[in-house]
Write a protein that holds these residues in place. Structure first.
Motif, PDB file in Angstrom:
ATOM      1  N   MET A  38       0.836  -1.196   0.000  1.00 27.92           N
ATOM      2  CA  MET A  38       0.000   0.000   0.000  1.00 27.92           C
ATOM      3  C   MET A  38       0.872   1.248   0.000  1.00 27.92           C
ATOM      4  SD  MET A  38      -3.086  -0.869   2.687  1.00 27.92           S
ATOM      5  CE  MET A  38      -1.959  -1.131   4.056  1.00 27.92           C
ATOM      6  N   LYS A  39       0.470   2.203  -0.823  1.00 29.09           N
ATOM      7  CA  LYS A  39       1.180   3.482  -0.828  1.00 29.09           C
ATOM      8  C   LYS A  39       0.540   4.398   0.205  1.00 29.09           C
ATOM      9  CE  LYS A  39       2.932   7.227  -3.692  1.00 29.09           C
ATOM     10  NZ  LYS A  39       3.019   7.813  -5.042  1.00 29.09           N
ATOM     11  N   LYS A  40       1.352   4.922   1.131  1.00 27.08           N
ATOM     12  CA  LYS A  40       0.860   5.715   2.252  1.00 27.08           C
ATOM     13  C   LYS A  40       1.498   7.099   2.220  1.00 27.08           C
ATOM     14  CE  LYS A  40       2.558   2.235   4.180  1.00 27.08           C
ATOM     15  NZ  LYS A  40       3.145   1.138   4.970  1.00 27.08           N
ATOM     16  N   ILE A  41       0.670   8.124   2.206  1.00 25.01           N
ATOM     17  CA  ILE A  41       1.201   9.483   2.192  1.00 25.01           C
ATOM     18  C   ILE A  41       0.582  10.305   3.317  1.00 25.01           C
ATOM     19  CG2 ILE A  41       1.617   9.425  -0.293  1.00 25.01           C
ATOM     20  CD1 ILE A  41      -0.793  11.277  -0.639  1.00 25.01           C
ATOM     21  N   ALA A  42       1.330  11.288   3.783  1.00 25.28           N
ATOM     22  CA  ALA A  42       0.826  12.263   4.751  1.00 25.28           C
ATOM     23  C   ALA A  42       0.514  13.547   4.005  1.00 25.28           C
ATOM     24  CB  ALA A  42       1.859  12.519   5.840  1.00 25.28           C
ATOM     25  N   MET A  43      -0.677  14.061   4.233  1.00 24.74           N
ATOM     26  CA  MET A  43      -1.082  15.338   3.648  1.00 24.74           C
ATOM     27  C   MET A  43      -1.297  16.328   4.786  1.00 24.74           C
ATOM     28  SD  MET A  43      -1.180  14.684   0.383  1.00 24.74           S
ATOM     29  CE  MET A  43      -2.190  15.892  -0.469  1.00 24.74           C
ATOM     30  N   ILE A  44      -0.710  17.504   4.653  1.00 25.57           N
ATOM     31  CA  ILE A  44      -0.812  18.542   5.681  1.00 25.57           C
ATOM     32  C   ILE A  44      -1.640  19.693   5.119  1.00 25.57           C
ATOM     33  CG2 ILE A  44       0.463  20.129   7.164  1.00 25.57           C
ATOM     34  CD1 ILE A  44       2.898  18.261   6.872  1.00 25.57           C
ATOM     35  N   PRO A  45      -2.916  19.814   5.519  1.00 22.70           N
ATOM     36  CA  PRO A  45      -3.721  20.949   5.053  1.00 22.70           C
ATOM     37  C   PRO A  45      -3.269  22.219   5.754  1.00 22.70           C
ATOM     38  CG  PRO A  45      -4.990  19.645   6.609  1.00 22.70           C
ATOM     39  CD  PRO A  45      -3.672  18.936   6.426  1.00 22.70           C
ATOM     40  N   ALA A  46      -2.944  23.244   4.985  1.00 29.74           N
ATOM     41  CA  ALA A  46      -2.352  24.455   5.560  1.00 29.74           C
ATOM     42  C   ALA A  46      -3.145  25.682   5.121  1.00 29.74           C
ATOM     43  CB  ALA A  46      -0.888  24.582   5.128  1.00 29.74           C
ATOM     44  N   ARG A  47      -3.793  26.319   6.094  1.00 32.06           N
ATOM     45  CA  ARG A  47      -4.586  27.525   5.839  1.00 32.06           C
ATOM     46  C   ARG A  47      -3.929  28.702   6.542  1.00 32.06           C
ATOM     47  NH1 ARG A  47      -9.456  29.843   8.123  1.00 32.06           N
ATOM     48  NH2 ARG A  47      -9.319  28.329   9.824  1.00 32.06           N
ATOM     49  N   TYR A  48      -3.730  29.792   5.807  1.00 31.64           N
ATOM     50  CA  TYR A  48      -2.975  30.906   6.366  1.00 31.64           C
ATOM     51  C   TYR A  48      -3.806  31.735   7.348  1.00 31.64           C
ATOM     52  CZ  TYR A  48       0.132  34.891   6.788  1.00 31.64           C
ATOM     53  OH  TYR A  48       0.959  35.864   7.294  1.00 31.64           O
ATOM     54  N   ALA A  49      -5.051  32.018   7.014  1.00 31.32           N
ATOM     55  CA  ALA A  49      -5.852  32.968   7.793  1.00 31.32           C
ATOM     56  C   ALA A  49      -6.636  32.286   8.907  1.00 31.32           C
ATOM     57  CB  ALA A  49      -6.808  33.728   6.877  1.00 31.32           C
ATOM     58  N   ALA A  50      -5.951  31.712   9.885  1.00 30.12           N
ATOM     59  CA  ALA A  50      -6.625  31.100  11.030  1.00 30.12           C
ATOM     60  C   ALA A  50      -7.303  32.187  11.861  1.00 30.12           C
ATOM     61  CB  ALA A  50      -5.618  30.332  11.882  1.00 30.12           C
ATOM     62  N   SER A  51      -8.545  31.930  12.276  1.00 32.69           N
ATOM     63  CA  SER A  51      -9.336  32.974  12.930  1.00 32.69           C
ATOM     64  C   SER A  51      -8.767  33.392  14.288  1.00 32.69           C
ATOM     65  CB  SER A  51     -10.790  32.513  13.091  1.00 32.69           C
ATOM     66  OG  SER A  51     -10.848  31.288  13.809  1.00 32.69           O
ATOM     67  N   ASP A 106      -1.978   8.614  -7.176  1.00 32.73           N
ATOM     68  CA  ASP A 106      -1.948   7.162  -7.004  1.00 32.73           C
ATOM     69  C   ASP A 106      -1.551   6.864  -5.567  1.00 32.73           C
ATOM     70  OD1 ASP A 106      -1.759   4.439  -7.273  1.00 32.73           O
ATOM     71  OD2 ASP A 106       0.222   4.484  -8.213  1.00 32.73           O
ATOM     72  N   VAL A 107      -2.544   6.633  -4.726  1.00 30.97           N
ATOM     73  CA  VAL A 107      -2.287   6.436  -3.298  1.00 30.97           C
ATOM     74  C   VAL A 107      -3.379   5.551  -2.712  1.00 30.97           C
ATOM     75  CG1 VAL A 107      -3.532   8.560  -2.707  1.00 30.97           C
ATOM     76  CG2 VAL A 107      -1.880   7.618  -1.095  1.00 30.97           C
ATOM     77  N   ASP A 108      -3.025   4.767  -1.697  1.00 33.83           N
ATOM     78  CA  ASP A 108      -4.004   3.892  -1.036  1.00 33.83           C
ATOM     79  C   ASP A 108      -4.481   4.475   0.288  1.00 33.83           C
ATOM     80  OD1 ASP A 108      -3.859   1.541  -2.890  1.00 33.83           O
ATOM     81  OD2 ASP A 108      -1.753   1.633  -2.283  1.00 33.83           O
ATOM     82  N   ILE A 109      -3.527   4.876   1.155  1.00 35.71           N
ATOM     83  CA  ILE A 109      -3.856   5.388   2.482  1.00 35.71           C
ATOM     84  C   ILE A 109      -3.365   6.829   2.607  1.00 35.71           C
ATOM     85  CG2 ILE A 109      -3.638   5.060   4.973  1.00 35.71           C
ATOM     86  CD1 ILE A 109      -5.019   2.730   3.556  1.00 35.71           C
ATOM     87  N   VAL A 110      -4.260   7.692   3.063  1.00 34.10           N
ATOM     88  CA  VAL A 110      -3.940   9.111   3.241  1.00 34.10           C
ATOM     89  C   VAL A 110      -4.055   9.450   4.719  1.00 34.10           C
ATOM     90  CG1 VAL A 110      -4.548  11.476   2.610  1.00 34.10           C
ATOM     91  CG2 VAL A 110      -4.931   9.613   0.970  1.00 34.10           C
ATOM     92  N   VAL A 140      -6.123  13.220  14.327  1.00 33.70           N
ATOM     93  CA  VAL A 140      -5.237  12.722  13.269  1.00 33.70           C
ATOM     94  C   VAL A 140      -5.952  11.533  12.630  1.00 33.70           C
ATOM     95  CG1 VAL A 140      -2.992  11.729  12.698  1.00 33.70           C
ATOM     96  CG2 VAL A 140      -3.170  13.445  14.506  1.00 33.70           C
ATOM     97  N   TYR A 141      -6.224  11.631  11.334  1.00 33.65           N
ATOM     98  CA  TYR A 141      -6.999  10.607  10.638  1.00 33.65           C
ATOM     99  C   TYR A 141      -6.160   9.902   9.589  1.00 33.65           C
ATOM    100  CZ  TYR A 141     -11.094  13.260  12.319  1.00 33.65           C
ATOM    101  OH  TYR A 141     -12.026  13.907  13.085  1.00 33.65           O
ATOM    102  N   ALA A 142      -6.470   8.621   9.365  1.00 34.66           N
ATOM    103  CA  ALA A 142      -5.945   7.887   8.214  1.00 34.66           C
ATOM    104  C   ALA A 142      -7.149   7.355   7.444  1.00 34.66           C
ATOM    105  CB  ALA A 142      -5.044   6.743   8.663  1.00 34.66           C
ATOM    106  N   PHE A 143      -7.178   7.614   6.149  1.00 32.83           N
ATOM    107  CA  PHE A 143      -8.306   7.209   5.313  1.00 32.83           C
ATOM    108  C   PHE A 143      -7.832   6.325   4.166  1.00 32.83           C
ATOM    109  CE2 PHE A 143      -8.314  11.775   6.248  1.00 32.83           C
ATOM    110  CZ  PHE A 143      -9.509  11.994   6.906  1.00 32.83           C
TER     111      PHE A 143
END
Length: 241
Positions: free
Chosen positions: A1-14, A88-92, A179-182
């Motif tokens: 399985m291909k496993k990647i980490a994705m970091i959602p990054a938003r600049y304008a945090a309230s 092309d990824v299995d687990i995020v 922290v989620y893995a999907f």
């Protein structure tokens, strides 16, 4: 399985605008998070999904991988789903950009639940840790999770669950750690569904999975970290560092 980490990054945090660019020990909070995720050694790739050029340039100028969101999103899950749709990824794994001290052990345990025969049925997994102090059990900012005997989630709530009616019984309280893995397919389904009633009431997005009949496999971990939501949290992180 291909496993990647994705970091959602938003600049304008309230609550703390520009917090991901705040300096922590001579390095931005975002780069602490990115470098920590890479250092775990459990991912085939680590990518930051940005909504601003400031964050994008911060990552690539330090040799990291980043990409832009094509549009505005309500949540980090939505931002990640857009980014992985054509990959092309299995687990995020969704790693929050404001958690600078990611370590190998919880990430490794999270990914392991997808392996083997039992792992084939797991669509989503997440972390939890025991709560012991009454003030945190009662605090609505701490999301609690109740699980079945196989550690599948039954309910998430900002209220204390279970309700402690029988004082001769000592219940175990778990805090949900975001922290989620999907599996890729599960994440894409999630973002295609409208907000569900319990999710809207509690403001806890993983309830959308439960309301569609998909339990989360919960993993117990000592996840010692500091989430940076306010300037005061940055001071705590400096002490932790």
């Amino acid at each position: 399985m291909k496993k990647i980490a994705m970091i959602p990054a938003r600049y304008a945090a309230s609550r703390f605008p520009g917090k991901l660019m705040a300096q922590l020990g001579g390095k931005s909070v975002l780069m602490h998070c990115y470098d920590s995720a890479v250092a775990t050694g459990v991912f085939d790739d680590v990518i930051v999904v940005c909504d601003s050029e400031i964050l994008y340039n911060e990552v690539v100028s330090h040799g990291g991988k980043a990409m832009f969101s094509k549009k505005q999103h309500e949540s980090g899950s939505d931002r990640i789903a857009e980014a992985v749709a054509d990959l092309d990824v299995d687990i995020v794994v969704n790693v929050q950009g404001d958690t600078p001290f990611i370590t190998r052990e919880p990430m490794e345990k999270l990914l392991q639940v997808f392996e083997g025969e039992e792992g084939k049925s797991v669509q989503v997994a997440s972390l939890m840790q025991e709560l012991h102090e009454e003030q945190y059990i009662q605090d609505p900012n701490y999301v609690k999770v109740a699980v079945d005997l196989n550690f599948n989630s039954l309910m998430f709530s900002r209220s204390p669950i279970p309700y402690h009616r029988d004082k001769t019984v000592k219940p175990t309280y778990y805090e949900h750690i975001g922290v989620y893995a999907f599996r890729k397919e599960a994440l894409l389904k999630f973002t295609s569904w409208p907000i569900t009633p319990l999710e809207a009431a509690e403001k806890v997005e993983c309830l959308r999975y439960l309301e569609h009949g998909i339990p989360l496999k919960m993993v117990v971990s000592e996840f010692t970290t500091v989430e940076i939501d306010t300037p005061e949290d940055l001071i705590k992180a400096e002490k932790y560092l």
